[in-house]
Design a protein around this motif. Structure first.
Motif, PDB file in Angstrom:
ATOM      1  N   ARG A 323      20.838   3.771  -7.230  1.00  0.00           N
ATOM      2  CA  ARG A 323      20.530   3.340  -5.860  1.00  0.00           C
ATOM      3  C   ARG A 323      21.732   2.656  -5.208  1.00  0.00           C
ATOM      4  O   ARG A 323      21.577   1.733  -4.400  1.00  0.00           O
ATOM      5  CB  ARG A 323      19.301   2.431  -5.853  1.00  0.00           C
ATOM      6  N   ALA A 325      23.478   3.692  -2.890  1.00  0.00           N
ATOM      7  CA  ALA A 325      23.444   3.842  -1.430  1.00  0.00           C
ATOM      8  C   ALA A 325      22.599   2.743  -0.769  1.00  0.00           C
ATOM      9  O   ALA A 325      22.959   2.219   0.292  1.00  0.00           O
ATOM     10  CB  ALA A 325      22.905   5.229  -1.056  1.00  0.00           C
ATOM     11  N   ASP A 326      21.482   2.401  -1.403  1.00  0.00           N
ATOM     12  CA  ASP A 326      20.655   1.301  -0.870  1.00  0.00           C
ATOM     13  C   ASP A 326      21.420  -0.017  -0.925  1.00  0.00           C
ATOM     14  O   ASP A 326      21.401  -0.823   0.015  1.00  0.00           O
ATOM     15  CB  ASP A 326      19.364   1.148  -1.690  1.00  0.00           C
ATOM     16  N   ALA A 328      24.645  -0.386  -0.959  1.00  0.00           N
ATOM     17  CA  ALA A 328      25.761  -0.370  -0.016  1.00  0.00           C
ATOM     18  C   ALA A 328      25.319  -0.799   1.382  1.00  0.00           C
ATOM     19  O   ALA A 328      26.055  -1.488   2.093  1.00  0.00           O
ATOM     20  CB  ALA A 328      26.392   1.026   0.024  1.00  0.00           C
ATOM     21  N   VAL A 329      24.105  -0.406   1.767  1.00  0.00           N
ATOM     22  CA  VAL A 329      23.587  -0.827   3.082  1.00  0.00           C
ATOM     23  C   VAL A 329      23.395  -2.348   3.096  1.00  0.00           C
ATOM     24  O   VAL A 329      23.783  -3.029   4.054  1.00  0.00           O
ATOM     25  CB  VAL A 329      22.253  -0.108   3.401  1.00  0.00           C
TER      26      VAL A 329
ATOM     27  N   ALA B 227      27.347   3.452   5.765  1.00  0.00           N
ATOM     28  CA  ALA B 227      26.472   3.246   4.594  1.00  0.00           C
ATOM     29  C   ALA B 227      25.035   3.618   4.925  1.00  0.00           C
ATOM     30  O   ALA B 227      24.311   4.172   4.096  1.00  0.00           O
ATOM     31  CB  ALA B 227      26.561   1.794   4.119  1.00  0.00           C
ATOM     32  N   LEU B 231      22.699   6.565   3.206  1.00  0.00           N
ATOM     33  CA  LEU B 231      21.403   6.260   2.604  1.00  0.00           C
ATOM     34  C   LEU B 231      20.324   7.174   3.185  1.00  0.00           C
ATOM     35  O   LEU B 231      19.489   7.713   2.461  1.00  0.00           O
ATOM     36  CB  LEU B 231      21.035   4.796   2.835  1.00  0.00           C
TER      37      LEU B 231
END
Lengths: 388, 250
Positions: A323, A325-326, A328-329, B227, B231
């Motif tokens: 995860r 990507a999660d 990174a947000v 980002a 996602l």
């Protein structure tokens, strides 16, 4: 599973020797290892050193040590009520209760309510419990015999409503109490301060000097010493036994790399991260955060937004795990500069130098297995490139 | 519905995060604030742990445990309360327990019925089995057309919308409101309710910007956060490819 075949087996194996169960959301494995080390001063305990903490893991630990004359068992909080009912333990250590794996385990109040019921039905059990945690106290109160341990601070943000009456409990007040009913912080038998001063019964006083880092481990050690003392170990001998531990099944273990080292940390929920951030901040390391959110971790990584990652600004950070990507947000909104590399071992190598890898449970297991294998290969063939 | 002068700070009320903070929804306020700041506007988060003040532009409520939800509803009902803010035209985002509180009635712990704030035309009863898992939903609000909503639901509520409430989205996968109508969330004026965590605004920037545009009263310039795009691309991929992104882990 043997347990599925014979539900009475765990009970049978437990009757012949005193059993201590260790549970809570964070610190279970560490406290179990510490308590086993302390109890070993005067007996031969069976304990689940692999961290397999569901009912069948406890059973395996007992089956593997037929000559053991005591048992120290880490138990997942969701399985604790059932294991209490089957083993009628002499001791239950209740460290803390906060949210974790909400999709799998459920909301923390319902878990704690079941623990309370199980303790009420086990009158010979002594609980060694966290006086600073309203949810723990609400459960442990139901036990016939109670030894309270007071840490310097406890995450109370998941215990803001009273388990007994639904009233409000201020999560930041110095001493907590329910606004509606009589539930409040009990006076403690054991107290530990932020700098490791441990105070116990009969004027006992000792400075804890642990090889494991961080205030959370001072607290874990205090629970282990309190439980071992109840078991009949002299407090000083218990302290000496826990102080020497330097890694717990890979937690805090450092693995050398040609250009530095990788230190492995487990962090799987907001309460745990609040301790892990302090450990990271104590040294100038680069950081890999690895989040998998697989079934054993809890599938919803929303809790990342309750971790103050802003504190990592200025450090070199990699977002990693399934995860990434999660994560990174979350880091982008926290304005923490970072790169993304889904493989945590690769991410540590890319950062170079001294790196802390803070991982959730399944990510931790994956990294630990790979680094341990690489370290073993390195030892057996010194000429081979064991950096991998 | 007055338009705010550009220079005045947008005030985002985080309503009872101490009680409604179980599912990471506190992040919604943070997302709103950052998306304004990154566009050069000032914004501040007002953390509310008592009666709800008037004078904020956006009110954000999250999910919580059952007993905490009852306390949060009592708090939010204290005058002037959230109802007053809505009547003044404030923007509201209410997630999960927050959504249930805004309705006419909701089922609390042990199945007891509790009065909601009556801001939204909906009632919530208890589901037999909790709805837990990833959700993808197609927005029914024209401003959000073409941007599927994604999030993680984890609730035991079955929410039935009354005639004056419109659903936020149609469920493609997952449960959502869970009354057999295949709907997710609710929209009424400038009040949006949803069951999606993630937090929902972190995973759905178009919804975040819609709320912000309602609050500031004018269109906002586009904002690219790489980002977030990455996602969304991950979460909207066909489902079978989701679970294992990291193939190098043993």
């Amino acid at each position: 599973m043997a347990l599925a075949l014979d539900p009475g087996l765990l009970a049978e194996l437990a009757t012949s020797r005193p059993v201590a169960l260790v549970s809570g959301t964070n610190g279970k494995s560490t406290t179990t290892a510490m308590l086993a080390a302390a109890v070993a001063v005067r007996s031969r305990p069976a304990w689940n050193r692999t961290g397999a903490n569901m009912a069948d893991g406890a059973l395996a630990a007992l089956l593997d040590h037929p000559d053991a004359d005591s048992a120290v068992l880490e138990i997942d909080e969701g399985y604790l009520p059932g294991v209490i009912a089957q083993t009628r333990p002499a001791y239950v250590v209740l460290l803390n209760m906060s949210r974790d794996q909400l999709d799998r385990v459920g909301e923390v109040h319902s878990v704690v309510r079941r623990i309370r019921t199980a303790l009420a039905a086990s009158p010979r059990t002594t609980v060694i419990a966290n006086a600073g945690d309203p949810l723990v106290v609400a459960a442990a109160q139901a036990a016939e015999h109670r030894i309270w341990v007071a840490p310097p601070r406890t995450w109370r943000h998941d215990g803001v409503t009273c388990l007994l009456c639904g009233g409000h409990i201020d999560p930041v007040a110095t001493t907590w109490g329910c606004a509606e009913c009589a539930l409040r912080e009990p006076s403690a038998t054991w107290t530990v301060t932020e700098d490791g001063q441990l105070l116990g019964p009969d004027g006992y006083r000792r400075t804890l000097e642990l090889r494991l880092p961080g205030a959370a481990n001072l607290v874990n050690a205090s629970f282990a010493v309190a439980a071992a003392t109840a078991y009949g170990v002299a407090p000083d001998r218990a302290v000496d036994a826990v102080a020497g531990l330097d890694e717990i099944a890979g937690r805090y273990r450092s693995f050398p790399r040609p250009d530095g080292e990788t230190r492995l940390l487990l962090a799987k929920n907001p309460a745990g991260w609040s301790e892990t951030l302090a450990v990271i901040e104590a040294s100038p390391s680069a950081v890999v955060i690895a989040v998998n959110s697989r079934e054993a971790d809890g599938r919803d990584p929303s809790w990342l937004w309750d971790v103050p990652f802003e504190r990592l600004r200025g450090r070199r950070v990699m977002a990693s795990g399934d995860r990434a990507a999660d994560l990174a947000v979350r880091l982008a909104y926290a304005e923490v500069d970072h790169e993304v590399e889904p493989d945590p071992v690769m991410a540590a190598r890319m950062l170079g130098g001294r790196v802390d890898v803070a991982a959730d449970y399944t990510a931790f297991l994956g990294v630990r297995a790979r680094l341990a294998r690489a370290a073993a290969e390195d030892r057996t063939s010194p000429r081979a490139d064991g950096t991998g | 519905m007055s338009r705010l002068p550009t220079e005045s700070a947008v005030r985002i009320a985080s309503v009872s995060p101490d009680l409604l903070g179980t599912y990471g929804d506190k992040g919604n306020a943070e997302v709103l604030r950052q998306r304004l700041r990154w566009r050069g506007r000032t914004a501040e988060i007002v953390t509310v742990t008592g009666a709800v003040p008037t004078g904020c532009d956006i009110y954000v409520l999250g999910g919580g445990e059952d007993s905490a939800q009852v306390l949060a509803a009592q708090r939010a009902a204290r005058p002037p309360g959230l109802r007053g803010a809505v009547e003044r035209g404030a923007v509201v985002l209410a997630v999960c327990a927050g959504l249930q509180i805004l309705g006419e009635r909701f089922a609390g712990p042990d199945g007891h019925d509790h009065a909601g704030l009556g801001v939204l035309d909906l009632t919530t009863t208890r589901r037999v089995r909790r709805a837990v898992g990833e959700v993808v939903a197609t927005p029914l609000v024209p401003e959000l057309a073409g941007t599927p909503l994604t999030g993680f639901e984890n609730h035991g509520g079955a929410t039935r919308l009354g005639p004056t409430a419109r659903p936020l989205a149609r469920v493609e996968s997952g449960v959502g409101n869970g009354c057999g109508q295949g709907t997710e969330g609710v929209v009424a004026g400038r009040v949006v309710g949803t069951y999606l965590h993630g937090p929902v605004l972190a995973r759905n920037p178009a919804l975040a910007d819609l709320l912000l545009e309602w609050a500031v009263g004018e269109p906002l310039p586009p904002l690219q956060v790489p980002a977030v795009e990455q996602l969304r691309e991950r979460r909207l991929r066909p489902r079978r490819r989701l679970p294992r992104l990291n193939r190098s882990t043993p």
